[in-house]
Design a protein around this motif. Sequence first.
Motif, PDB file in Angstrom:
ATOM      1  N   UNK A  91       0.824  -1.220   0.000  1.00 47.93           N
ATOM      2  CA  UNK A  91       0.000   0.000   0.000  1.00 47.93           C
ATOM      3  C   UNK A  91       0.850   1.259   0.000  1.00 47.93           C
ATOM      4  N   UNK A  92       0.530   2.178  -0.876  1.00 45.98           N
ATOM      5  CA  UNK A  92       1.337   3.386  -1.017  1.00 45.98           C
ATOM      6  C   UNK A  92       1.326   4.240   0.241  1.00 45.98           C
ATOM      7  N   UNK A  93       0.217   4.188   1.006  1.00 42.02           N
ATOM      8  CA  UNK A  93       0.149   5.069   2.175  1.00 42.02           C
ATOM      9  C   UNK A  93       1.091   4.642   3.297  1.00 42.02           C
ATOM     10  N   UNK A  94       1.730   3.500   3.179  1.00 43.21           N
ATOM     11  CA  UNK A  94       2.777   3.129   4.140  1.00 43.21           C
ATOM     12  C   UNK A  94       4.019   3.992   3.971  1.00 43.21           C
ATOM     13  N   UNK A  95       4.217   4.571   2.789  1.00 43.40           N
ATOM     14  CA  UNK A  95       5.514   5.131   2.417  1.00 43.40           C
ATOM     15  C   UNK A  95       5.533   6.656   2.335  1.00 43.40           C
ATOM     16  N   UNK A  96       4.500   7.304   2.835  1.00 45.59           N
ATOM     17  CA  UNK A  96       4.502   8.761   2.984  1.00 45.59           C
ATOM     18  C   UNK A  96       3.788   9.056   4.293  1.00 45.59           C
ATOM     19  N   UNK A  97       4.567   9.074   5.370  1.00 44.19           N
ATOM     20  CA  UNK A  97       4.012   9.162   6.718  1.00 44.19           C
ATOM     21  C   UNK A  97       4.918  10.023   7.605  1.00 44.19           C
ATOM     22  N   UNK A  98       4.419  10.440   8.743  1.00 41.87           N
ATOM     23  CA  UNK A  98       5.308  11.099   9.712  1.00 41.87           C
ATOM     24  C   UNK A  98       6.455  10.172  10.114  1.00 41.87           C
ATOM     25  N   UNK A  99       7.626  10.765  10.296  1.00 46.60           N
ATOM     26  CA  UNK A  99       8.794   9.988  10.696  1.00 46.60           C
ATOM     27  C   UNK A  99       9.055  10.070  12.182  1.00 46.60           C
ATOM     28  N   UNK A 100       9.764   9.059  12.687  1.00 43.06           N
ATOM     29  CA  UNK A 100      10.139   9.014  14.105  1.00 43.06           C
ATOM     30  C   UNK A 100      11.548   8.452  14.168  1.00 43.06           C
ATOM     31  N   UNK A 101      12.507   9.290  14.567  1.00 46.93           N
ATOM     32  CA  UNK A 101      13.913   8.856  14.628  1.00 46.93           C
ATOM     33  C   UNK A 101      14.254   8.343  16.018  1.00 46.93           C
ATOM     34  N   UNK A 132       3.482   5.441  11.665  1.00 48.67           N
ATOM     35  CA  UNK A 132       4.678   6.279  11.583  1.00 48.67           C
ATOM     36  C   UNK A 132       5.837   5.444  11.045  1.00 48.67           C
ATOM     37  N   UNK A 133       6.729   6.093  10.307  1.00 55.77           N
ATOM     38  CA  UNK A 133       7.926   5.422   9.781  1.00 55.77           C
ATOM     39  C   UNK A 133       9.063   5.637  10.778  1.00 55.77           C
ATOM     40  N   UNK A 134       9.550   4.559  11.366  1.00 57.90           N
ATOM     41  CA  UNK A 134      10.610   4.633  12.364  1.00 57.90           C
ATOM     42  C   UNK A 134      11.970   4.510  11.674  1.00 57.90           C
ATOM     43  N   UNK A 135      12.871   5.426  11.968  1.00 63.45           N
ATOM     44  CA  UNK A 135      14.215   5.444  11.392  1.00 63.45           C
ATOM     45  C   UNK A 135      15.232   5.219  12.501  1.00 63.45           C
ATOM     46  N   UNK A 167       3.506  -1.259  18.266  1.00 62.60           N
ATOM     47  CA  UNK A 167       3.061   0.135  18.320  1.00 62.60           C
ATOM     48  C   UNK A 167       2.288   0.536  17.069  1.00 62.60           C
ATOM     49  N   UNK A 168       2.181  -0.374  16.111  1.00 56.45           N
ATOM     50  CA  UNK A 168       1.477  -0.077  14.866  1.00 56.45           C
ATOM     51  C   UNK A 168       2.377   0.363  13.736  1.00 56.45           C
ATOM     52  N   UNK A 169       3.695   0.327  13.957  1.00 54.54           N
ATOM     53  CA  UNK A 169       4.659   0.674  12.914  1.00 54.54           C
ATOM     54  C   UNK A 169       4.649  -0.419  11.844  1.00 54.54           C
ATOM     55  N   UNK A 170       4.724  -0.030  10.586  1.00 50.59           N
ATOM     56  CA  UNK A 170       4.760  -0.995   9.494  1.00 50.59           C
ATOM     57  C   UNK A 170       5.961  -0.799   8.570  1.00 50.59           C
ATOM     58  N   UNK A 171       6.701   0.274   8.764  1.00 51.94           N
ATOM     59  CA  UNK A 171       7.935   0.513   8.008  1.00 51.94           C
ATOM     60  C   UNK A 171       9.016   0.932   8.997  1.00 51.94           C
ATOM     61  N   UNK A 227      11.040  13.776  16.086  1.00 47.21           N
ATOM     62  CA  UNK A 227       9.829  14.006  15.304  1.00 47.21           C
ATOM     63  C   UNK A 227       9.926  15.357  14.603  1.00 47.21           C
ATOM     64  N   UNK A 228       8.834  15.762  13.967  1.00 47.94           N
ATOM     65  CA  UNK A 228       8.824  17.062  13.299  1.00 47.94           C
ATOM     66  C   UNK A 228       9.153  16.989  11.825  1.00 47.94           C
ATOM     67  N   UNK A 229       8.954  15.818  11.201  1.00 47.94           N
ATOM     68  CA  UNK A 229       9.233  15.672   9.777  1.00 47.94           C
ATOM     69  C   UNK A 229       8.376  14.549   9.193  1.00 47.94           C
TER      70      UNK A 229
END
Length: 254
Positions: A91-101, A132-135, A167-171, A227-229
Amino acid sequence: MDLSQAVDAGQWEVDPVKHEIMSPAEGGRHMAEGMRRHHGIDFDPAELPGGELLSLDTLTLTTHTGTHVDAPSHYGSRAAYGTPRHIDRMPLDWFHRPGFRLDLRGEPVGAIGADRVRRALDEAGSVPRPLDIVLLYTGADRLAGTPEFFTDFAGLDAAATHLLLDLGVRVIGTDAFSLDAPFGHMIKEYQRSGDRGVLWPAHFVGREREYCQIERLANLGALPGPTGFMVSCFPVKIAGAGAGWTRAVAVVEE
C-alpha cells in the motif's frame, strides 16, 4: 532533506554495480539503428544538433543496492498471515508518513534488544503512532562505500522488532546495511550458541507479521529531532520483486 545513499559503481559493494553509459552521440546512432530495425525508417543522426541525441545508462545491480525498501516476500515464500506481498503490491500510504527517529548510536556490532529500544523511546520523550515510519539512527552510514559498511554495524533482534510493530509501525528504516546484525556476526553467534533465533531475527519476524524495511538510509543526524518531519520513501514498482529502490527524503516542518 535527502536520506538516501547513491547507487554508485565507483563504491565498494558486496555485489558490485555495473554502470554502462551511452553518450548522447552514441545514443543518436543507437536510435537510428533501432528505427531502421524495428520501423524500417532511415534517419542520419548527423542531422541532429551537434550529431547528438540522448544519453542512455544501463545498470546491472541488485534491488538491495543503495537505499531500498524490502517487501514481505523478501523474508520468505510463506508467512503466518498468508502469502507475502511483493514490492509492487504494497500500500502506497505506508511510504509517505510522519517519521520518528530513534537514536541508537554507540551500540557495538550485533543485535540491539528491546530494552535498548525502550530506552531510546524514553529519551525521545514519546512513542511512534500507528503507521509512523521509524528510522534507526545508528551512524553506520559514515562507512558507506567501504567494506566495513557491511561488517561493522548493529541491527535489531526479534523482540526489538516486535516492540516497534506492536506500536502499529509498518515501516522500519536503518542507516545500516541491514536491519539485522552483520552476516558474519550472526553466523558466529549461531555456531557458538546453537540458537537459530540469532539468524536474521528482524527479517524473519516478517514471516509472522507483515512489515517493510528501509535499508541503507543516510543523513539521519541532520533531522531536527525524533519528530517534526514527514518521510517519503515510495519504492520503485518492480513486478514480482522482493525489494525496490527508493529516493527516501524527509520533509521538515518549518
